[in-house]
Design a protein around this motif. Structure first.
Motif, PDB file in Angstrom:
ATOM      1  N   ALA A  17       0.831  -1.206   0.000  1.00  0.00           N
ATOM      2  CA  ALA A  17       0.000   0.000   0.000  1.00  0.00           C
ATOM      3  C   ALA A  17       0.868   1.260   0.000  1.00  0.00           C
ATOM      4  N   ARG A  18       1.929   1.256   0.794  1.00  0.00           N
ATOM      5  CA  ARG A  18       2.833   2.420   0.837  1.00  0.00           C
ATOM      6  C   ARG A  18       3.519   2.649  -0.503  1.00  0.00           C
ATOM      7  N   ARG A  20       2.490   1.691  -3.451  1.00  0.00           N
ATOM      8  CA  ARG A  20       1.517   2.150  -4.445  1.00  0.00           C
ATOM      9  C   ARG A  20       1.211   3.631  -4.274  1.00  0.00           C
ATOM     10  N   THR A  21       1.154   4.087  -3.024  1.00  0.00           N
ATOM     11  CA  THR A  21       0.921   5.502  -2.778  1.00  0.00           C
ATOM     12  C   THR A  21       2.072   6.335  -3.327  1.00  0.00           C
ATOM     13  N   THR A  27       4.983   0.562  -9.147  1.00  0.00           N
ATOM     14  CA  THR A  27       5.167  -0.305  -7.985  1.00  0.00           C
ATOM     15  C   THR A  27       5.402  -1.738  -8.446  1.00  0.00           C
TER      16      THR A  27
END
Length: 115
Positions: A17-18, A20-21, A27
């Motif tokens: 998730a990090r 991708r952010t 990613t």
């Protein structure tokens, strides 16, 4: 960053998730991140590539491209096996040289330029 997030006790899902952010479409895929996490959990923290057997992709170079070109020009009936024996390079690399780099195709056991 994957290793850093692992050391910060994040889960693989939180790490994904990090990333991708921060990186969006660039990613790494889920499988890559989960595989790295599994390696880190096993204690493998060496981040450099290990030595692998096999031929290097550097065999597709100008020297070999020129050698294949000369072989085909001198004998249009030369086959991949003959080129392989002569140069000692892998069949996939010969195919790459003939098709991608020289633009050749085999027609009736004879190498001709592609149109």
């Amino acid at each position: 960053m994957i290793f850093y997030n692992f050391k910060c006790n994040l889960t693989a899902r939180q790490n994904l998730a990090r990333l991708r952010t921060a990186f969006g479409d660039e990613t790494p895929c889920n499988t890559t991140i989960y595989n790295w996490f599994a390696e880190f959990k096993r204690g493998c923290v060496n981040l450099s590539d290990e030595f692998r057997d096999g031929r290097l992709s550097t065999f597709v170079n100008n020297k070999n491209i020129d050698a294949v070109r000369r072989m085909v020009e001198s004998d249009r009936h030369v086959n991949n096996h003959g080129i392989r024996i002569s140069l000692g390079i892998d069949m996939s690399q010969i195919q790459s040289i003939l098709h991608k780099h020289l633009g050749m195709k085999n027609l009736c056991s004879r190498w001709i330029p592609q149109i």
